[in-house]
Design a protein around this motif. Structure first.
Motif, short mmCIF file in Angstrom:
data_model
loop_
_atom_site.label_atom_id
_atom_site.label_comp_id
_atom_site.label_asym_id
_atom_site.label_seq_id
_atom_site.Cartn_x
_atom_site.Cartn_y
_atom_site.Cartn_z
N ILE A 191 0.87 -1.17 0.00
CA ILE A 191 0.00 0.00 0.00
C ILE A 191 0.91 1.22 0.00
O ILE A 191 1.69 1.42 0.93
N THR A 192 0.79 2.05 -1.05
CA THR A 192 1.70 3.18 -1.23
C THR A 192 0.92 4.48 -1.29
O THR A 192 0.00 4.62 -2.11
N PRO A 193 1.24 5.47 -0.46
CA PRO A 193 0.55 6.76 -0.53
C PRO A 193 0.82 7.45 -1.88
O PRO A 193 1.92 7.36 -2.43
N ILE A 194 -0.20 8.12 -2.41
CA ILE A 194 -0.06 8.90 -3.63
C ILE A 194 -0.67 10.28 -3.40
O ILE A 194 -1.51 10.47 -2.51
N ALA A 195 -0.26 11.23 -4.22
CA ALA A 195 -0.78 12.59 -4.11
C ALA A 195 -2.06 12.70 -4.93
O ALA A 195 -2.21 12.05 -5.97
N ALA A 196 -2.98 13.52 -4.49
CA ALA A 196 -4.23 13.74 -5.23
C ALA A 196 -3.94 14.26 -6.63
O ALA A 196 -4.66 13.95 -7.59
N GLU A 197 -2.86 15.03 -6.77
CA GLU A 197 -2.49 15.58 -8.08
C GLU A 197 -2.04 14.50 -9.05
O GLU A 197 -1.96 14.75 -10.26
N ASP A 198 -1.73 13.31 -8.54
CA ASP A 198 -1.34 12.20 -9.42
C ASP A 198 -2.53 11.60 -10.17
O ASP A 198 -2.35 10.87 -11.14
N LEU A 199 -3.75 11.89 -9.70
CA LEU A 199 -4.94 11.39 -10.37
C LEU A 199 -5.28 12.29 -11.56
O LEU A 199 -4.97 13.48 -11.55
N PRO A 200 -5.91 11.74 -12.60
CA PRO A 200 -6.25 12.56 -13.76
C PRO A 200 -7.25 13.65 -13.40
O PRO A 200 -8.15 13.42 -12.57
N PRO A 201 -7.13 14.84 -13.99
CA PRO A 201 -8.07 15.92 -13.69
C PRO A 201 -9.46 15.60 -14.19
O PRO A 201 -9.65 14.74 -15.06
N SER A 202 -10.45 16.30 -13.66
CA SER A 202 -11.85 16.07 -14.02
C SER A 202 -12.52 17.40 -14.31
O SER A 202 -12.19 18.43 -13.71
N ASN A 203 -13.47 17.36 -15.25
CA ASN A 203 -14.25 18.56 -15.56
C ASN A 203 -15.28 18.87 -14.48
O ASN A 203 -15.91 19.93 -14.50
N PHE A 204 -15.48 17.92 -13.55
CA PHE A 204 -16.53 18.07 -12.56
C PHE A 204 -16.06 18.71 -11.26
O PHE A 204 -16.86 18.98 -10.38
N THR A 205 -14.75 18.88 -11.11
CA THR A 205 -14.25 19.46 -9.87
C THR A 205 -12.94 20.19 -10.13
O THR A 205 -12.18 19.83 -11.04
N THR A 206 -12.69 21.22 -9.35
CA THR A 206 -11.42 21.94 -9.42
C THR A 206 -10.51 21.57 -8.26
O THR A 206 -9.35 21.96 -8.24
N ARG A 207 -11.03 20.83 -7.29
CA ARG A 207 -10.25 20.46 -6.12
C ARG A 207 -9.61 19.10 -6.36
O ARG A 207 -10.31 18.11 -6.65
N ALA A 208 -8.29 19.03 -6.24
CA ALA A 208 -7.57 17.80 -6.56
C ALA A 208 -8.04 16.63 -5.71
O ALA A 208 -8.12 15.49 -6.18
N GLU A 209 -8.37 16.90 -4.44
CA GLU A 209 -8.79 15.81 -3.54
C GLU A 209 -10.07 15.13 -4.02
O GLU A 209 -10.33 13.98 -3.66
N ASP A 210 -10.88 15.84 -4.81
CA ASP A 210 -12.15 15.29 -5.26
C ASP A 210 -12.04 14.53 -6.59
O ASP A 210 -13.03 13.98 -7.08
N ARG A 211 -10.85 14.50 -7.18
CA ARG A 211 -10.69 13.78 -8.44
C ARG A 211 -11.02 12.29 -8.29
O ARG A 211 -11.48 11.65 -9.23
N PHE A 212 -10.76 11.78 -7.11
CA PHE A 212 -11.04 10.36 -6.83
C PHE A 212 -12.50 10.04 -7.13
O PHE A 212 -12.82 8.95 -7.65
N ASN A 213 -13.41 10.95 -6.83
CA ASN A 213 -14.84 10.69 -6.99
C ASN A 213 -15.25 10.53 -8.45
O ASN A 213 -16.31 9.97 -8.73
N TYR A 214 -14.44 11.04 -9.37
CA TYR A 214 -14.84 11.07 -10.78
C TYR A 214 -13.95 10.22 -11.66
O TYR A 214 -13.95 10.39 -12.88
N LEU A 215 -13.20 9.31 -11.05
CA LEU A 215 -12.40 8.39 -11.84
C LEU A 215 -13.30 7.47 -12.66
O LEU A 215 -14.28 6.92 -12.15
N ILE A 216 -12.98 7.30 -13.93
CA ILE A 216 -13.72 6.41 -14.81
C ILE A 216 -12.88 5.17 -15.03
O ILE A 216 -11.80 5.23 -15.62
N ALA A 217 -13.36 4.04 -14.54
CA ALA A 217 -12.58 2.81 -14.60
C ALA A 217 -12.57 2.26 -16.02
O ALA A 217 -13.63 2.03 -16.61
N PRO A 218 -11.40 2.02 -16.60
CA PRO A 218 -11.36 1.36 -17.91
C PRO A 218 -11.83 -0.08 -17.78
O PRO A 218 -11.61 -0.73 -16.76
#
Length: 415
Positions: A191-218
């Motif tokens: 289990i490795t910590p990652i930064a919120a900024e490492d997640l892809p950006p989303s059009n639905f939020t400007t806050r990096a911490e909320d990118r997790f909520n809008y991840l689209i699983a391939p």
């Protein structure tokens, strides 16, 4: 000399015998409803051959009846979950895994697929669990995470909503109970910590911490409330051409700036073409130069969106997939059309689904999940509301259908 048993011993034995006769239970375990899909359908290209993965929920009832004079009985309803792995190309069942029986369970905590990462499928079974798709052997689970990452395992979420799949590079991530984001490695159980900024950006939020909520699983099927949500009316090519499916009124209302609008309305659309140029950073066309190509007339049609901003193209010859109907009507099935750049239909295959709820990109195959008709339909084949997974080869238009409840394939696979 052996003494005969005393009367008290005989009396006790008689009471025990009667008790057994009264309380011995006769049990029957029956199916209440055939299996239905529970959660999304997934594709897995890491394993060979390419596979489809899905979980089913089967409603069952266990009845227990006494053998005594009262003949009393009681029934217990429960749900049985199972994971299924099938080949994409012909629907053959490769593996099945029982995921457990549950008397009462919240749908949000039911066994489900969390994601597919290469040759591994991650499941939720009262905790994260990864299995190798080829044989469904356990590779990693909560116990192994506690062994290899004891300090961080305490932060593992207690519900499946705490997990998501990041597409590039593809990996399972979790939002820990300490509000930190982590990446989980199945093979190493780390289990490795990652930064919120490492997640892809989303059009639905400007806050990096909320990118997790809008991840689209391939590899996960896409839900839709109506097939129009999977379609657009036009697209651009790199060779400077603009193609569109337009009704007569849509053709007459064209402007210089073409839009990738979603189709709507019970109308017939024809195939059109024009050249485009870039004007101020935007593609522009001459509405007067838009010409009709071929003589196709497709009802309620639109091009299938494969990824955001891109329609589903099929090479050799260059062509695009579209959805359409042969007749208007809520109970008329949707059809997939492979439409060439010259306006010719290369093939046309019915999905046999009027109630189309999900679509899945499975590489060389397009997959639709739905029912022949919706529950409550008043016309047409009202009783056929079985869950179906329909797979169509994008090159040849060959279709096979899986009836989820029975496991029946149409056409049947020759052994």
């Amino acid at each position: 000399m052996l003494k005969r048993p005393g009367r008290w011993i005989l009396a006790v034995a008689g009471v025990i015998f009667l008790g057994v006769a009264v309380f011995v239970m006769r049990t029957s375990d029956t199916q209440v409803k055939p299996p239905t899909l529970s959660g999304r359908v997934w594709s897995g290209d890491g394993a060979q051959p390419s596979v489809l993965l899905y979980v089913t929920r089967e409603e069952r009832s266990m009845t227990r009846r006494t053998l005594g004079r009262s003949g009393s009985f009681f029934a217990v309803r429960y749900d049985r979950y199972a994971l299924h792995v099938r080949r994409v190309d012909n629907g053959t069942l490769l593996h099945t895994l029982a995921l457990g029986d549950f008397k009462e369970i919240d749908d949000t905590r039911a066994p489900r697929i969390l994601g597919v990462i290469g040759e591994v499928v991650w499941l939720w079974r009262d905790g994260p669990e990864s299995r190798v798709i080829a044989g469904l052997e356990v590779q990693c689970d909560l116990a192994r995470l506690r062994q290899h990452a004891p300090d961080l395992a305490a932060f593992v979420p207690q519900s499946p909503k705490g997990f998501a799949v990041v597409p590039h590079p593809r990996a399972l991530v979790m939002r820990g109970r300490d509000a930190t984001l982590y990446r989980i490695d199945s093979a190493a159980a780390t289990i490795t910590p990652i930064a919120a900024e490492d997640l892809p950006p989303s059009n639905f939020t400007t806050r990096a911490e909320d990118r997790f909520n809008y991840l689209i699983a391939p590899g996960q099927s896409r839900l839709t409330t109506h097939p129009y949500g999977l379609l657009q009316k036009s697209f651009l090519t790199r060779t400077g051409h603009w193609y569109a499916l337009l009704s007569e009124s849509e053709r007459s209302g064209l402007s210089k700036w073409p839009q990738e609008d979603r189709p709507h309305g019970d109308v017939a659309r024809m195939f059109h073409r024009a050249d485009y140029t870039m004007d101020g950073g935007q593609p522009a066309i001459d509405p007067a130069a838009v010409t009709r190509v071929g003589d196709v007339r497709l009802l309620q049609s639109g091009f299938i969106i494969r990824t955001q901003g891109a329609v589903w193209d099929v090479p050799e010859p260059s062509s695009s997939l579209a959805l359409a109907k042969s007749l208007l009507g809520d109970d008329e099935p949707w059809e997939v059309v492979r439409l060439g750049r010259d306006g010719q239909i290369l093939w046309r295959t019915s999905t046999d689904l009027a109630d189309l709820g999900e679509m899945l990109d499975a590489g060389r195959h397009v997959v639709f999940i739905g029912k022949r008709v919706a529950h409550g339909s008043r016309t047409g084949p009202v009783r056929d509301t079985r869950d179906r997974i329909v797979v169509i080869d994008t090159a040849a238009g060959i279709r096979h259908t899986l009836f989820v409840g029975s496991g029946e394939l149409e056409p049947a696979v020759k052994r």
